[in-house]
Design a protein around this motif. Structure first.
Motif, short mmCIF file in Angstrom:
data_model
loop_
_atom_site.label_atom_id
_atom_site.label_comp_id
_atom_site.label_asym_id
_atom_site.label_seq_id
_atom_site.Cartn_x
_atom_site.Cartn_y
_atom_site.Cartn_z
N UNK A 11 16.19 -5.40 42.94
CA UNK A 11 17.57 -5.87 42.89
C UNK A 11 18.47 -5.01 43.79
N UNK A 12 18.21 -3.69 43.78
CA UNK A 12 18.99 -2.81 44.65
C UNK A 12 18.66 -3.07 46.12
N UNK A 13 17.38 -3.31 46.39
CA UNK A 13 16.98 -3.65 47.77
C UNK A 13 17.63 -4.96 48.21
N UNK A 14 17.67 -5.93 47.31
CA UNK A 14 18.26 -7.23 47.65
C UNK A 14 19.74 -7.06 47.99
N UNK A 70 21.82 -11.31 40.76
CA UNK A 70 21.21 -10.37 39.83
C UNK A 70 21.24 -10.83 38.39
N UNK A 71 21.54 -12.13 38.16
CA UNK A 71 21.55 -12.62 36.77
C UNK A 71 20.12 -12.72 36.23
N UNK A 72 19.18 -13.04 37.12
CA UNK A 72 17.76 -12.99 36.76
C UNK A 72 17.14 -11.89 37.63
N UNK A 73 15.90 -11.51 37.29
CA UNK A 73 15.23 -10.54 38.15
C UNK A 73 15.02 -11.14 39.55
N UNK A 74 14.96 -10.26 40.56
CA UNK A 74 14.73 -10.75 41.91
C UNK A 74 13.42 -11.53 41.98
N UNK A 170 12.89 -20.21 32.99
CA UNK A 170 14.06 -20.06 33.89
C UNK A 170 13.73 -20.66 35.25
N UNK A 171 12.54 -20.36 35.77
CA UNK A 171 12.15 -20.86 37.09
C UNK A 171 12.14 -22.39 37.11
N UNK A 172 11.62 -22.99 36.03
CA UNK A 172 11.48 -24.45 36.00
C UNK A 172 12.70 -25.15 35.41
N UNK A 173 13.61 -24.39 34.82
CA UNK A 173 14.80 -25.01 34.23
C UNK A 173 14.50 -25.82 32.99
#
Lengths: 202, 79
Positions: A11-14, A70-74, A170-173
């Motif tokens: 997340x910090x890298x992103x 950053x609401x979800x993991x990168x 989360x990925x698939x909603x």
């Protein structure tokens, strides 16, 4: 600007990459390229397609890094992009109708008891002893590709890529319960397929 | 519910292993499996299936593939 710390979180890298730090973006690519490639292979069934998916995925990441909040993991955000790219890629490719795997679901008698003996029910576990690795790999890739898309995606993410059920949701909603149901159906079909490969038709 | 059939047990396997079945159902499932060699054998192969498929479909990005991606990204940043 100093290069990215290899201990720095994704997340910090992103955040640094979104601000224009090229080395931070490179570090993210280095960390995740193999997992994205493997995911793409498993979703598309072809290594040549997976290379295209890999490039398109990091193209999308590069273009949309600023929208990563950053609401979800990168890794969850990246997997969502890679999954969508892989599915779009596969849908544009002409496909031949594949035989359904429904026939490999478990069978029960009139009292809802397994029809097969314990020895027959266990044989899927022994498929690696009975087939050489190359043949098994080819047949299994073919079977994964034959799964209905809904089941295939959930199974690949949850069981093959070891993404937590909540993150797959989360990925698939969708709700986690839907993920569990899809993964379960895929496991049942593939278990039966392995049993058939080992010589016992479910 | 005090007893279940093999088919009802199979329906609950994923939820069972993910720890989302209620405690009373969990007890009923375990009681059934402990007395059903067919279900015990089925569950063994059900649990092995993801590992077998994972190993059979494992791949690693080749050095050429990494280089191709790197060149693609260099062009992307310079465009």
């Amino acid at each position: 600007m100093a290069g990215p710390d290899t201990e720095m979180s994704d997340e910090a890298l992103a955040a640094r990459a979104a601000a224009g730090d090229a080395s931070a973006f490179e570090e993210l690519v280095t960390r995740h390229q193999n997992r994205v490639y493997r995911l793409a292979c498993r979703l598309t069934g072809r290594e040549s397609d997976a290379l295209d998916v890999l490039q398109d995925t990091f193209l999308q990441v590069f273009r949309h890094l600023a929208s990563f909040r950053g609401e979800a993991r990168f890794s969850t955000w990246l997997y969502r992009i890679a999954t969508n790219v892989a599915l779009m890629h596969q849908r544009t490719r002409a496909r031949h109708p594949a035989e359904s795997l429904e026939d490999f679901l478990p069978r029960f008698d009139g009292s809802n008891t397994h029809r097969q003996t314990p020895e027959e029910l266990r044989v899927a576990s022994r498929v690696e002893e009975l087939l050489n690795h190359e043949m098994l790999a080819a047949r299994v890739r073919e079977a994964v590709e034959r799964l209905p898309e809904l089941y295939r995606v959930a199974f690949v993410l949850r069981d093959l890529e070891d993404v937590a059920t909540e993150d797959v949701a989360v990925i698939l909603g969708v709700e986690p319960a839907a993920v569990r149901q899809r993964v379960h159906r895929a496991r049942l079909m593939l278990r039966g397929f392995l049993s058939d490969l080992a010589g016992v038709r479910p | 519910m005090t007893r279940i059939t093999c088919a009802e047990g199979v329906d609950r396997l994923m939820d069972y292993f993910e720890g989302v079945v209620p405690a009373d159902i969990r007890t009923v499932v375990e009681a059934h499996v402990s007395g059903c060699p067919r279900c015990a054998a089925f569950i063994a192969s059900y649990c092995e299936t993801p590992r077998i498929v994972r190993q059979a479909t494992d791949v690693t990005l080749s050095t050429d593939g990494r280089q191709t991606l790197r060149e693609f990204l260099v062009k992307l940043r310079s465009s």
